[in-house]
Design a protein around this motif. Structure first.
Motif, PDB file in Angstrom:
ATOM      1  N   GLU A  10       6.946 -32.281  17.320  1.00 38.35           N
ATOM      2  CA  GLU A  10       6.911 -33.869  16.360  1.00 38.35           C
ATOM      3  C   GLU A  10       8.487 -34.116  17.596  1.00 38.35           C
ATOM      4  O   GLU A  10       7.750 -35.397  17.516  1.00 38.35           O
ATOM      5  CB  GLU A  10       7.282 -33.218  15.472  1.00 38.35           C
ATOM      6  CG  GLU A  10       7.195 -33.911  14.346  1.00 38.35           C
ATOM      7  CD  GLU A  10       7.959 -33.729  13.387  1.00 38.35           C
ATOM      8  OE1 GLU A  10       7.535 -34.896  11.906  1.00 38.35           O
ATOM      9  OE2 GLU A  10       8.829 -33.386  12.543  1.00 38.35           O
ATOM     10  N   LEU A  43       1.149 -32.418  15.454  1.00 37.84           N
ATOM     11  CA  LEU A  43       2.519 -32.529  15.410  1.00 37.84           C
ATOM     12  C   LEU A  43       3.111 -31.475  15.210  1.00 37.84           C
ATOM     13  O   LEU A  43       2.545 -31.495  13.638  1.00 37.84           O
ATOM     14  CB  LEU A  43       3.693 -33.335  15.263  1.00 37.84           C
ATOM     15  CG  LEU A  43       3.065 -35.037  15.706  1.00 37.84           C
ATOM     16  CD1 LEU A  43       4.048 -36.120  15.814  1.00 37.84           C
ATOM     17  CD2 LEU A  43       2.884 -35.538  17.069  1.00 37.84           C
ATOM     18  N   THR A  44       3.604 -29.874  15.779  1.00 40.41           N
ATOM     19  CA  THR A  44       4.438 -29.070  14.809  1.00 40.41           C
ATOM     20  C   THR A  44       5.248 -28.361  15.419  1.00 40.41           C
ATOM     21  O   THR A  44       5.589 -29.334  15.853  1.00 40.41           O
ATOM     22  CB  THR A  44       2.782 -28.249  15.339  1.00 40.41           C
ATOM     23  OG1 THR A  44       3.209 -27.175  14.592  1.00 40.41           O
ATOM     24  CG2 THR A  44       1.894 -27.762  16.297  1.00 40.41           C
ATOM     25  N   HIS A  96       7.569 -28.434  13.895  1.00 42.41           N
ATOM     26  CA  HIS A  96       8.123 -30.212  13.397  1.00 42.41           C
ATOM     27  C   HIS A  96       9.673 -29.712  12.873  1.00 42.41           C
ATOM     28  O   HIS A  96      10.449 -28.981  12.898  1.00 42.41           O
ATOM     29  CB  HIS A  96       6.970 -30.117  12.553  1.00 42.41           C
ATOM     30  CG  HIS A  96       7.120 -29.678  10.423  1.00 42.41           C
ATOM     31  ND1 HIS A  96       8.133 -28.994  10.809  1.00 42.41           N
ATOM     32  CD2 HIS A  96       5.601 -28.970  10.563  1.00 42.41           C
ATOM     33  CE1 HIS A  96       7.893 -28.238   9.248  1.00 42.41           C
ATOM     34  NE2 HIS A  96       6.265 -28.232   9.240  1.00 42.41           N
ATOM     35  N   PRO A 129      11.483 -36.365  13.268  1.00 42.98           N
ATOM     36  CA  PRO A 129       9.859 -36.807  12.701  1.00 42.98           C
ATOM     37  C   PRO A 129       9.705 -37.917  12.148  1.00 42.98           C
ATOM     38  O   PRO A 129       8.670 -39.152  11.546  1.00 42.98           O
ATOM     39  CB  PRO A 129      10.042 -36.081  11.223  1.00 42.98           C
ATOM     40  CG  PRO A 129      11.549 -36.792  10.485  1.00 42.98           C
ATOM     41  CD  PRO A 129      12.477 -36.487  11.586  1.00 42.98           C
ATOM     42  N   VAL A 143       0.411 -34.102  11.314  1.00 51.51           N
ATOM     43  CA  VAL A 143       2.333 -33.757  11.134  1.00 51.51           C
ATOM     44  C   VAL A 143       1.542 -31.428  10.075  1.00 51.51           C
ATOM     45  O   VAL A 143       0.982 -31.576   9.286  1.00 51.51           O
ATOM     46  CB  VAL A 143       3.408 -33.822  11.187  1.00 51.51           C
ATOM     47  CG1 VAL A 143       4.379 -32.685  10.492  1.00 51.51           C
ATOM     48  CG2 VAL A 143       2.995 -35.189  11.026  1.00 51.51           C
TER      49      VAL A 143
END
Length: 804
Positions: free
Chosen positions: A504, A540-541, A543, A557, A600
């Motif tokens: 992310e 998106l990971t 995160h 983020p 996410v």
């Protein structure tokens, strides 16, 4: 050499790649091609300057000149030259070819060429090939309500937005992947070549498999200058430049000069030789006994004067061949001599020899262009929606996490998605229209199940401990977010499908690229002949809330804010709270068209909340009251959440509140689709006001635990009736290497802070605030001491389970 290292040498193409064919153009063909080039140059100058008198049937007057002179001449004659020569190659060899134009503002040249070949008029019938059509062609350029000065979605044959530099070569390779018969001519400006994205893009040839992919023909156009400075690659000398390009794995052919007839012959010979080389590479790779050797792909270095054929001197200062030719060489018409100079420049192309009295391009020149879909302006690969086939996708429900009750099972969301993607990859192997892109993070992001179906594309050396590498792999990994994004954009724009998974915090590297793609999608929605393409999908990971081990460098983020700023027609943001919701959202996004979808999701094992049927219903609406976590009747407080970790902390806060204040009435609202927070007037996914008010109330405090920066929730929901009751907690820039729970504590997103927030805002609990505040700080002190001494979270946090 290490005997354990498999080092594939470059393949021998069995042709002399050092010497191009000499003088391949007959005198007649040379003259006709030169005339075609003159016509393109004439139309390009006309677009920049003229609003009337397109055929110069009378002397120019100030009334013929546009009041605002906008555009870029310097790169245009070189682009026109290349286009004319690629046309010859297409016709003589029956090629399937598109052109990607890297030099940002070469728009007048590509518009001129698509007009000459007829594809422009087919897309825009009002711009017919006549005197009136030519006048409209000129007038619309950089004119209010007209077309931009760069290659843009409105330009037939383009898949590349010319407004920002650096992405042409990555787009070209993305277009060539899985397109075995396509050749992508990619013109790279020497200014563009100075960008980091373009510098990385040269390595794309290590991922191009000649057995199954098309070919990319890079043409590095050196005209020596940017806006006001020389370019690096034009000033390092041919030997150093050749060494650089050979080091990247290319074999460069140099074409240079300022004598048009000699340059025509040189360029034609180089293109013929290069095409022979490409075909030899592909023929060998597609034979019954391919060598498996990595080829050295050919390319062309074209060196021509900036602003070639334009005015050489203006106001006593040199223009052609200098930076002064970059934009509008003659700009100040307060000097009457400038009008004379412009007319002389236009008449130097002898338009009367090229166009008839009605303004039609004369047939002896027009016949040089390809016809039908062979024209680069009409090639369906440059309008990928015309070729796109829907993905064959599995039933995502078959990959669901079985769940007997909320919070009964732990699972890693992205690993669950990896199982689904593995089956999706398998279903589409035959169609060769789906790839997974990511910067060296597929396994890190728990998607490695796809390796059971397909490996990682790799054409370079293979060492003894390498795993999952394959020349025919469909997972594209390279440690450059720019390349992953550019490849995927080129792949989508030519009618295929893909997913980009990324940490992310580092997806910000492509902020400006997603801007350009979103603008492209927005613009194409108003262009009837542009067919919808598959959405640009981000996962998106790794995160912000589970980057506690990597520290603040991995915590950001803010990509959500960036995408939320894009137009509502295009932007979509999803924050699935668990694995089953992730499956539902991902399946929806892979089926969608013309969006930028951001998902996410965490990769660490977390508690699961919804069955697959519940997840589908929840994600379809985009937000909802979780009745199983809420008290009946009107609430004292609404605990809202968006994101997997905020959801966990919110549910834990609900249990704390019931322990602290047994008669409190709590409502838990979870938001999956962030855009439901906006009114329907602002976003098509917005909940209508009655549904929003029924969910969040208009008069009760709302404690909102959010995955990203709190201001984004306020910005999206500011027009809602009860927005003044919203108190949002989220990331506020605090982070370090610490425990998972300490990360949320540092940003005031933890369950204890959320519970105190609720008590502080429920009017009937006002007298309890001092005691609860003291309880909160005592807990924080205990938490901090335990973390410092034990290096782990408190047992009641670490081992917490949902219960009612």
């Amino acid at each position: 050499m290490d005997a354990l290292l498999q080092r594939p040498p470059f393949a021998d193409p069995h042709v002399d790649i050092r010497v191009a064919k000499a003088s391949p153009l007959s005198p007649d063909l040379l003259q006709r091609m030169h005339g075609y080039w003159r016509a393109a140059n004439y139309l390009s100058v006309g677009q920049i300057y003229l609003r009337a008198n397109p055929l110069l049937e009378r002397p120019l007057t100030m009334a013929d000149i546009k009041p605002r002179l906008l555009g870029h001449w310097g790169t245009t004659p070189g682009l026109n030259l290349i286009y004319v020569h690629l046309n010859r190659l297409i016709v003589e060899h029956d090629l399937d070819m598109i052109a990607i134009i890297g030099p940002g503002h070469g728009g007048p040249g590509i518009v001129a060429n698509t007009y000459l070949e007829g594809s422009y008029t087919e897309r825009y019938p009002a711009i017919e090939r006549s005197r009136g059509g030519m006048e409209r062609l000129f007038r619309q350029f950089s004119w209010p309500g007209g077309i931009p000065s760069h290659v843009a979605p409105e330009t037939p044959g383009s898949i590349h937005e010319g407004g920002e530099l650096g992405y042409s070569l990555a787009h070209a390779y993305g277009a060539a992947f899985d397109n075995p018969d396509l050749i992508v001519g990619c013109v790279i400006g020497d200014g563009e070549a100075e960008t980091g994205a373009l510098a990385a893009s040269w390595h794309s040839n290590k991922f191009l498999n000649p057995a199954r992919d098309g070919a990319v023909l890079p043409i590095l156009h050196l005209n020596g200058f940017k806006i006001a400075n020389p370019t690096v690659l034009a000033r390092i000398g041919d030997e150093e430049l050749a060494s650089l390009l050979r080091g990247y794995g290319h074999e460069p052919f140099f074409v240079e000069g300022d004598d048009p007839m000699l340059v025509h012959q040189q360029l034609a010979g180089a293109l013929d030789t290069v095409l022979d080389h490409i075909r030899t590479i592909q023929r060998e790779a597609r034979s019954a006994t391919p060598s498996g050797l990595r080829p050295r792909w050919p390319m062309i270095v074209l060196r021509t004067p900036k602003g070639w054929t334009g005015p050489k001197i203006v106001d006593g200062k040199p223009v052609e061949g200098t930076w002064r030719a970059h934009q509008v060489p003659i700009a100040d018409f307060a000097d009457p001599e400038h009008l004379v100079q412009l007319e002389d420049w236009l008449r130097s192309y002898k338009a009367e020899e090229l166009f008839d009295a009605a303004g039609k391009f004369r047939e002896d020149f027009a016949s040089l262009a390809p016809t039908g879909h062979s024209r680069m302006g009409s090639n369906p690969h440059a309008n990928g929606g015309e070729l796109m086939r829907a993905l064959a996708l599995p039933d995502f429900r078959s990959h669901a996490v079985a769940l007997a009750a909320p919070g009964a099972v732990r699972a890693a969301a992205t690993a669950t998605l990896g199982s689904y993607l593995k089956e999706a990859m398998a279903l589409n192997l035959g169609a060769s229209n789906m790839r997974l892109f990511g910067p060296d993070e597929t396994a890190s992001n728990r998607l490695q199940a796809v390796y059971n179906v397909t490996g990682k594309t790799w054409m370079a050396e293979v060492g003894p401990n390498d795993t999952d590498l394959a020349q025919d792999g469909r997972v594209m990994e390279v440690l450059s977010e720019h390349l992953c994004q550019g490849w995927l954009e080129g792949y989508l724009l030519t009618g295929r499908h893909g997913l980009f998974s990324c940490y992310e915090a580092f997806v910000h590297i492509v902020d400006s690229m997603v801007n350009q793609h979103a603008k492209w999608l927005k613009t194409t929605r108003a262009i009837p002949w542009r067919k919808p393409i598959a959405s640009l999908n981000y996962l998106l990971t790794s995160h912000v809330w589970r980057q506690d081990h990597n520290g603040s460098s991995h915590q950001d983020p803010g990509f959500l804010d960036h995408v939320a700023n894009r137009t509502a027609e295009v932007a979509r943001i999803y924050l699935p709270p668990d694995a089953n919701c992730l499956l539902s959202v991902a399946d929806h996004c892979l089926r969608s068209r013309n969006y930028v979808n951001v998902i996410v999701a965490g990769k660490q094992p977390e508690w699961q909340w919804l069955t697959i049927d519940e997840a589908v219903r929840h994600c379809t609406i985009g937000a909802g009251i979780w009745d199983w976590a809420s008290d009946a009747g009107e609430p004292d407080v609404v605990l809202a959440c968006a994101g997997d970790v905020p959801t966990l902390e919110t549910l834990a806060a609900a249990t704390l509140l019931r322990e602290y204040v047994p008669d409190i009435r709590v409502r838990v609202v979870n938001v999956v689709d962030l855009m439901v927070l906006q009114p329907q007037s602002e976003h098509p996914h917005g909940l209508d006001d009655r549904a929003f008010d029924a969910m969040f109330t208009t008069d009760r405090p709302v404690i909102f635990a959010f995955h990203g920066y709190p201001s984004l929730v306020h910005r999206l929901a500011y027009a809602r009736h009860g927005h003044h009751n919203f108190h949002v907690r989220g990331y506020k820039g605090e982070g370090t290497t610490t425990t998972p729970f300490d990360m949320v504590v540092m940003n005031d997103l933890d369950r204890y802070r959320l519970a105190l927030d609720a008590i502080e805002r429920v009017p009937r609990l006002k007298n309890r605030v001092p005691a609860e505040t003291a309880r909160y700080w005592a807990m924080m002190e205990r938490h901090k001491l335990y973390v410092a001494e034990e290096g782990d979270d408190l047992p009641e946090v670490r081992d917490w389970r949902w219960k009612r």
